[in-house]
Write a protein that holds these residues in place. Structure first.
Motif, short mmCIF file in Angstrom:
data_model
loop_
_atom_site.label_atom_id
_atom_site.label_comp_id
_atom_site.label_asym_id
_atom_site.label_seq_id
_atom_site.Cartn_x
_atom_site.Cartn_y
_atom_site.Cartn_z
N GLY A 115 0.80 -1.22 0.00
CA GLY A 115 0.00 0.00 0.00
C GLY A 115 0.83 1.26 0.00
O GLY A 115 0.56 2.21 -0.73
N ILE A 116 1.81 1.32 0.87
CA ILE A 116 2.82 2.38 0.84
C ILE A 116 4.18 1.69 0.70
O ILE A 116 4.32 0.50 0.96
N LEU A 117 5.18 2.44 0.27
CA LEU A 117 6.52 1.88 0.25
C LEU A 117 6.95 1.57 1.68
O LEU A 117 6.92 2.45 2.54
N ALA A 118 7.35 0.34 1.91
CA ALA A 118 7.79 -0.06 3.26
C ALA A 118 9.29 0.19 3.38
O ALA A 118 10.11 -0.70 3.14
N LEU A 119 9.65 1.42 3.74
CA LEU A 119 11.08 1.69 3.93
C LEU A 119 11.48 1.64 5.40
O LEU A 119 12.65 1.71 5.74
N GLU A 120 10.49 1.52 6.30
CA GLU A 120 10.71 1.22 7.71
C GLU A 120 9.66 0.22 8.13
O GLU A 120 8.51 0.29 7.67
N ALA A 121 10.03 -0.71 8.99
CA ALA A 121 9.07 -1.73 9.43
C ALA A 121 9.36 -2.12 10.86
O ALA A 121 10.52 -2.28 11.26
N VAL A 122 8.28 -2.31 11.65
CA VAL A 122 8.42 -2.77 13.02
C VAL A 122 7.16 -3.54 13.39
O VAL A 122 6.05 -3.08 13.12
N PHE A 123 7.33 -4.70 14.01
CA PHE A 123 6.18 -5.48 14.46
C PHE A 123 5.71 -4.94 15.81
O PHE A 123 6.49 -4.78 16.75
N TYR B 55 17.75 -0.11 -2.34
CA TYR B 55 17.61 0.98 -1.38
C TYR B 55 16.16 1.11 -0.92
O TYR B 55 15.23 0.98 -1.71
N HIS B 56 15.99 1.40 0.36
CA HIS B 56 14.68 1.53 0.99
C HIS B 56 13.91 0.22 0.97
O HIS B 56 12.73 0.17 0.64
N SER B 57 14.60 -0.87 1.33
CA SER B 57 13.97 -2.17 1.56
C SER B 57 13.94 -2.44 3.06
O SER B 57 14.69 -1.83 3.83
#
Length: 568
Positions: free
Chosen positions: A34-42, A395-397
């Protein structure tokens, strides 16, 4: 009797054949972010937060593009999350009371967002498995950092607060040309005055997203550019360690990655692993660099004791060079090496020959590798049996171990905005990398306490598949970290001693000795019997790993908290 034995043998044989066929590593693409996932946290067993910059992502909220989303692992769908400030290239982590905090950001390029460089974004506790009514709190006027920070790092420390390290004040095309050479804390310390850092000043100009780790004695390991120190928060002193060998640089825009290897009882001796990056001289200007310049294949490892530091770095090589690799701790103690490219650099649109629209990197690495810490030098890295994807992750993965025990991979956008129809365009496809045990009957934990104190035995119920001998039992307490820019802030694995009952139905486990070996409140913000649980316990038996069980570690109070447990 012979017929019964033959039938039993046949059933066993069929089961073994089925397991042999099914029990393989595999990639599965499922859903779009949906959006670029360039940051992720559970933030719960079922939910992760993705952040992007405020731009032109397809997911919409309030009739405008969203730049935050809740990712539901059960449905593989994204729900827009309202974000006020621009979270582009921020960092984050959890506090001792379970609050998830995102820090820093960028000057927005669209009017929908406010300046995020001093941003503090707080994710409220969320018990709903699909994130219903879960919100992100911001109040930029009253709740903010002391400094403007873009590309900072963050780390939960022994008192449960967040240490925010470095960054840059203004937008930059490549190097850190307007540095924030200091540390600050949230909640604030030192009367709100950031602490100057000689280390950050020395490590310019390639020191964005410094790699920082909490050591078992409460000090902090810091890696930036090709330099390394141990910083003592309580004494405000730094001890210089040997540089990373062979001129290899490992922080943005010359991104390698790093992780603290699993800590094991009784001594919890820390070791650090640093892989990938670039040996390019950091005085070369980006207009003279190429997307085809080779990345580094080097992995360097050091034991962080006086004897180990004197011995220095131990060097070996990955199977291929990698810029922007991800190093992920797995519950069995191995390290997954995934993502990145074989040539070029991080950032975008700054080298002389960008690929596609703007990528500074090329030649994606499609096959992950496993690093086995206890194997002999030179034999620790292998991709035998590992699958190959066809999705470039540059980049931005992001990548993260999930509470279910597999690996979520998303993102990749070496472009200023969402770009389609070009090589290395914006990537919205979400993948899971499934270990072999995801296809097998797995151990199950039950009656795991919602809260565990330090240096305290506790008992859980276990159900162990009959075909497992239980000859090798590993109990891992894990913080999955905050994933951004080839680094997982606060990621941690501490093994705990465990004894299996004679009837194989209960485990007696001893928690970590204190809040320095395992900083309190490590990972999640889930509501269990009224308590915010923030860590996961994984049980691995004979190489087969359970789903994680959520717990709160420590007293669960907001930071700063006093020392808990017993000294090493």
């Amino acid at each position: 009797m012979k017929l019964a034995c033959s039938l039993a043998f046949l059933v066993t044989l069929v089961t073994l054949v089925r397991y042999a066929i099914a029990a393989e590593w595999n990639f599965v693409q499922n859903g779009t972010s949906g959006i670029l996932a360039l940051e992720a946290v559970f933030v719960s067993p079922t939910l992760a937060i993705f952040f992007d910059r405020a731009s032109n992502d397809p997911l919409v909220i309030n009739d405008a593009p969203a730049w935050g989303a809740l990712w539901n692992m059960e449905t593989n769908t994204a729900t827009a999350l309202s974000v006020i400030s621009d979270s582009f290239c921020a960092s984050g982590g959890f506090l001792s009371n379970g609050t998830m905090v995102s820090v820093g950001g960028n000057i927005p390029i669209v009017s929908a967002a406010t300046d995020g460089r001093m941003g503090i974004r707080v994710f409220e506790p969320c018990a709903d498995p699909i994130g219903l009514n879960c919100t992100l709190f911001e109040d930029p006027e009253t709740l903010h950092l002391e400094e403007t920070r873009w590309y900072p790092s963050s780390l939960r420390i022994f008192d449960g607060s967040l240490m925010v390290v470095g960054g840059i004040h203004e937008d930059t095309p490549f190097y850190n040309t307007d540095p924030v050479n200091n540390f600050e804390f949230f909640p604030s310390k030192d009367g709100g005055v950031p602490r100057p850092s000689a280390f950050l000043e020395r490590s310019l100009p390639a020191n964005l997203f410094p790699r920082v780790f909490a050591l078992p004695d409460g000090t902090v390991l810091m890696i930036a550019n090709n330099q390394t120190i141990i910083y003592d928060i309580e004494k405000n002193t730094e001890t210089m360690l040997p540089d990373i060998p062979n001129g290899v640089r490992v922080t943005n825009p010359l991104d390698g990655s790093a992780t603290l290897l699993p800590l094991s009882p009784p001594d919890f001796i820390p070791e650090v692993l640093v892989c990938g990056g670039s040996s390019t001289n950091d005085q070369i200007q980006p207009k003279d660099l190429s997307s085809q310049d080779p990345a580094s294949a080097q992995c360097s490892r050091m034991t962080l004791t006086p004897e180990g530091i004197k011995k220095g770095w131990e060097v070996e090589e990955m199977l291929e060079p990698r810029i922007m690799p991800e190093l992920l701790l797995l519950p069995n103690g191995q390290v997954l090496i995934i993502n990145g490219g074989q040539t070029g650099y991080a950032a975008f649109g700054s080298v002389k020959d960008p690929v596609g629209n703007a990528s500074n990197a090329d030649h994606p690495v499609f096959t992950p590798s496993l690093y086995t810490p206890e194997a002999p030098l030179g034999k620790r890295i292998s991709n035998e049996g590992m699958p190959t994807t066809d999705i470039a992750r540059l980049y931005h993965s992001v990548a993260s171990l999930t509470p279910q025990g597999n690996i979520l991979i998303a993102g990749s956008n070496p472009n200023r905005l969402v770009v389609n129809g070009t090589k290395f365009g914006t990537e919205f496809r979400v993948e899971y990398l499934n270990p072999p045990f995801m296809s097998l009957e797995r151990p199950v934990m039950a009656n795991v306490p919602a809260k565990i104190a330090f240096n305290t035995p506790f008992i859980i119920d276990v159900s162990i598949p009959r075909d497992l001998e239980a000859s090798n039992i590993q109990v891992a307490l894990m913080d999955l970290g905050f994933s951004s820019h080839a680094f997982h802030s606060s990621s941690r694995l501490v093994f705990m001693t465990a004894e299996l009952s004679p009837n194989r139905t209960q485990l007696t486990i001893l928690s970590p000795p204190n809040n320095r070996v395992y900083p309190p409140g490590p990972a999640y913000d889930i509501l269990i019997d009224g308590v915010n649980a923030k860590a996961y316990i994984f049980l691995t038996i004979d190489g087969v790993t359970s789903a994680g069980a959520p717990v709160i570690v420590g007293n669960g109070l907001p930071p700063p908290v006093a020392d808990q447990g017993v000294p090493l």
